[in-house]
Motif scaffolding. Sequence first.
Motif, PDB file in Angstrom:
ATOM      1  N   LEU A 186      65.386  32.219  47.699  1.00 50.00           N
ATOM      2  CA  LEU A 186      65.631  30.956  47.614  1.00 50.00           C
ATOM      3  C   LEU A 186      64.458  30.495  46.919  1.00 50.00           C
ATOM      4  CD1 LEU A 186      67.593  28.645  46.535  1.00 50.00           C
ATOM      5  CD2 LEU A 186      66.835  27.732  49.176  1.00 50.00           C
ATOM      6  N   ALA A 187      63.935  30.232  45.983  1.00 50.28           N
ATOM      7  CA  ALA A 187      62.471  30.385  45.488  1.00 50.28           C
ATOM      8  C   ALA A 187      62.771  28.885  43.961  1.00 50.28           C
ATOM      9  CB  ALA A 187      62.219  31.397  44.894  1.00 50.28           C
ATOM     10  N   CYS A 188      61.565  28.166  44.151  1.00 45.78           N
ATOM     11  CA  CYS A 188      60.796  27.417  43.789  1.00 45.78           C
ATOM     12  C   CYS A 188      59.296  27.316  43.023  1.00 45.78           C
ATOM     13  CB  CYS A 188      60.882  25.384  44.244  1.00 45.78           C
ATOM     14  SG  CYS A 188      60.608  24.676  43.282  1.00 45.78           S
ATOM     15  N   THR A 189      58.743  27.543  41.541  1.00 44.23           N
ATOM     16  CA  THR A 189      57.675  27.565  41.213  1.00 44.23           C
ATOM     17  C   THR A 189      57.206  26.505  40.028  1.00 44.23           C
ATOM     18  OG1 THR A 189      58.321  29.628  41.273  1.00 44.23           O
ATOM     19  CG2 THR A 189      56.237  29.933  40.145  1.00 44.23           C
ATOM     20  N   ARG A 190      56.072  26.198  40.702  1.00 47.22           N
ATOM     21  CA  ARG A 190      55.060  25.635  39.725  1.00 47.22           C
ATOM     22  C   ARG A 190      53.999  25.964  38.851  1.00 47.22           C
ATOM     23  NH1 ARG A 190      53.838  20.798  44.239  1.00 47.22           N
ATOM     24  NH2 ARG A 190      55.261  19.562  44.334  1.00 47.22           N
ATOM     25  N   PHE A 191      53.826  25.750  37.244  1.00 46.31           N
ATOM     26  CA  PHE A 191      53.296  26.174  36.917  1.00 46.31           C
ATOM     27  C   PHE A 191      51.646  25.179  36.094  1.00 46.31           C
ATOM     28  CE2 PHE A 191      57.265  27.870  36.614  1.00 46.31           C
ATOM     29  CZ  PHE A 191      57.081  29.256  36.288  1.00 46.31           C
ATOM     30  N   SER A 192      50.619  25.732  36.049  1.00 48.29           N
ATOM     31  CA  SER A 192      49.309  25.030  35.999  1.00 48.29           C
ATOM     32  C   SER A 192      49.091  24.404  34.511  1.00 48.29           C
ATOM     33  CB  SER A 192      48.051  25.841  36.115  1.00 48.29           C
ATOM     34  OG  SER A 192      48.523  27.429  35.176  1.00 48.29           O
ATOM     35  N   ALA A 196      48.382  33.984  32.028  1.00 49.24           N
ATOM     36  CA  ALA A 196      48.561  34.604  32.955  1.00 49.24           C
ATOM     37  C   ALA A 196      48.298  36.093  32.457  1.00 49.24           C
ATOM     38  CB  ALA A 196      49.229  34.776  34.061  1.00 49.24           C
ATOM     39  N   PRO A 197      47.035  36.737  33.705  1.00 49.68           N
ATOM     40  CA  PRO A 197      47.030  38.416  32.848  1.00 49.68           C
ATOM     41  C   PRO A 197      48.321  39.030  33.073  1.00 49.68           C
ATOM     42  CG  PRO A 197      46.528  38.110  35.557  1.00 49.68           C
ATOM     43  CD  PRO A 197      46.905  36.838  34.584  1.00 49.68           C
ATOM     44  N   GLN A 198      48.641  40.214  31.948  1.00 48.32           N
ATOM     45  CA  GLN A 198      49.830  40.845  32.431  1.00 48.32           C
ATOM     46  C   GLN A 198      50.114  41.039  33.515  1.00 48.32           C
ATOM     47  OE1 GLN A 198      51.448  42.634  28.688  1.00 48.32           O
ATOM     48  NE2 GLN A 198      51.960  44.400  30.493  1.00 48.32           N
ATOM     49  N   HIS A 199      51.459  41.079  34.237  1.00 47.70           N
ATOM     50  CA  HIS A 199      52.153  41.509  35.343  1.00 47.70           C
ATOM     51  C   HIS A 199      52.158  42.773  35.448  1.00 47.70           C
ATOM     52  CE1 HIS A 199      53.937  41.842  39.116  1.00 47.70           C
ATOM     53  NE2 HIS A 199      53.286  40.800  39.758  1.00 47.70           N
ATOM     54  N   PRO A 200      51.311  43.538  35.752  1.00 51.76           N
ATOM     55  CA  PRO A 200      52.010  44.989  36.315  1.00 51.76           C
ATOM     56  C   PRO A 200      52.516  46.139  36.861  1.00 51.76           C
ATOM     57  CG  PRO A 200      50.384  44.135  38.665  1.00 51.76           C
ATOM     58  CD  PRO A 200      50.485  43.326  37.571  1.00 51.76           C
ATOM     59  N   GLY A 201      54.446  45.073  36.900  1.00 49.96           N
ATOM     60  CA  GLY A 201      55.528  45.401  37.074  1.00 49.96           C
ATOM     61  C   GLY A 201      55.226  45.924  38.912  1.00 49.96           C
ATOM     62  N   TYR A 215      56.539  36.583  34.596  1.00 56.34           N
ATOM     63  CA  TYR A 215      54.856  35.924  35.775  1.00 56.34           C
ATOM     64  C   TYR A 215      53.764  35.214  34.154  1.00 56.34           C
ATOM     65  CZ  TYR A 215      56.049  36.767  40.356  1.00 56.34           C
ATOM     66  OH  TYR A 215      57.122  37.031  41.449  1.00 56.34           O
ATOM     67  N   SER A 216      54.259  35.788  33.550  1.00 54.20           N
ATOM     68  CA  SER A 216      53.646  35.662  32.239  1.00 54.20           C
ATOM     69  C   SER A 216      52.666  34.095  31.995  1.00 54.20           C
ATOM     70  CB  SER A 216      55.034  35.292  30.970  1.00 54.20           C
ATOM     71  OG  SER A 216      55.714  34.283  30.953  1.00 54.20           O
ATOM     72  N   ARG A 217      52.968  33.078  32.979  1.00 53.31           N
ATOM     73  CA  ARG A 217      52.016  31.876  33.575  1.00 53.31           C
ATOM     74  C   ARG A 217      52.063  32.098  34.999  1.00 53.31           C
ATOM     75  NH1 ARG A 217      53.535  32.533  28.501  1.00 53.31           N
ATOM     76  NH2 ARG A 217      54.295  31.159  26.637  1.00 53.31           N
ATOM     77  N   PRO A 240      48.186  34.914  39.138  1.00 48.69           N
ATOM     78  CA  PRO A 240      47.410  35.361  39.559  1.00 48.69           C
ATOM     79  C   PRO A 240      46.840  33.820  41.047  1.00 48.69           C
ATOM     80  CG  PRO A 240      46.136  34.746  37.365  1.00 48.69           C
ATOM     81  CD  PRO A 240      47.519  34.145  37.966  1.00 48.69           C
ATOM     82  N   GLU A 241      46.348  35.236  42.294  1.00 45.61           N
ATOM     83  CA  GLU A 241      45.918  34.801  43.492  1.00 45.61           C
ATOM     84  C   GLU A 241      44.711  34.366  43.006  1.00 45.61           C
ATOM     85  OE1 GLU A 241      44.598  36.060  47.692  1.00 45.61           O
ATOM     86  OE2 GLU A 241      47.010  36.366  46.932  1.00 45.61           O
TER      87      GLU A 241
END
Length: 314
Positions: A186-192, A196-201, A215-217, A240-241
């Motif tokens: 169960l998830a909830c996500t906030r965006f700046s 974001a840099p392309q996720h490596p998968g 993870y495009s943002r 990204p972290e």
Amino acid sequence: MTQQTTPTREAWPRLLVADWADTRDTLHMWTQIVGKVRLAHAPLINHWWQVTLYVSPRGLTTSAIPYGSGAFDIEFDFIDHRLCIRSSEGAVRNVALAPKSVAQFHSETMRALDELGIQVPIKARPNEVEPAIPFAEDHHHSSYDAGAAHLFWRQLLQAQRVMGAFRSRFGGKVSPVHYFWGAMDLACTRFSGRSAPQHPGGAPNCGDWVMVEGYSRELSSCGFWPGGGEEGAFYAYAYPEPDGFADHPVTPAGAFYSRENGQFLLPYEDVRTAGDPDDALLGFLQTTYEAAAERGRWDRAMLECDPDRWQDFQ
């Protein structure tokens, strides 16, 4: 006047992961089947938000899925233990939730949809797990403990309630509180608001392009899943972290950063046994978000809001 009750510690059920692991793994596959039905017909929404399930007053639901000029929905009912499929044409079909293989559940669900005149071409094998046994061939996962499934739903019900309150504090782009069947969380996500840099998968049996979209943002995500602790765990991570994220102070005392998982974790049992479970969880959600927002230099003044801003005008 509507009377509201105050949540108590008793509302948070105890459910040891070890006691229901076989049922959990079977239910994971069942929710993947239903999630893929939604995926087959719902139009793409950013970050795959169109594929998720939602906590309902009885279990987990797809919500309305468009089909032709009408719609249908599918709900896991963890009170009467049935999968209920309802069409806007008025017809209903039920599939019993009981000890049965994934192959049998898949067959019965597809047959019920066919009886309703709903054609559902899905990729009939699971994602984000290893091994990925095709649903029609999976006779290994066949457990269903009705009591455990009911308790898991009650865990989700409490998590969704508190995460929903946390979500209300954010005025920027934010996801619903929703259940991702790929990882059973169960998830909830906030965006700046920044890219974001392309996720490596790299998720097992899942194309890299899935993670690229998800993870495009730049984001800060939190959630709950039935793992990571004796009774499950709450988590929080950033992508990204930013530098210093892992070292940011968070609450409550039982929360910690897992280098192995690349995220903060808080065992569910630490929340359940807290003097004020809601406050303990809200503290975790808020401080881990601040770790992402402060270290990542988010524009907090623009993104955050007071959920009680209209309270005096009601």
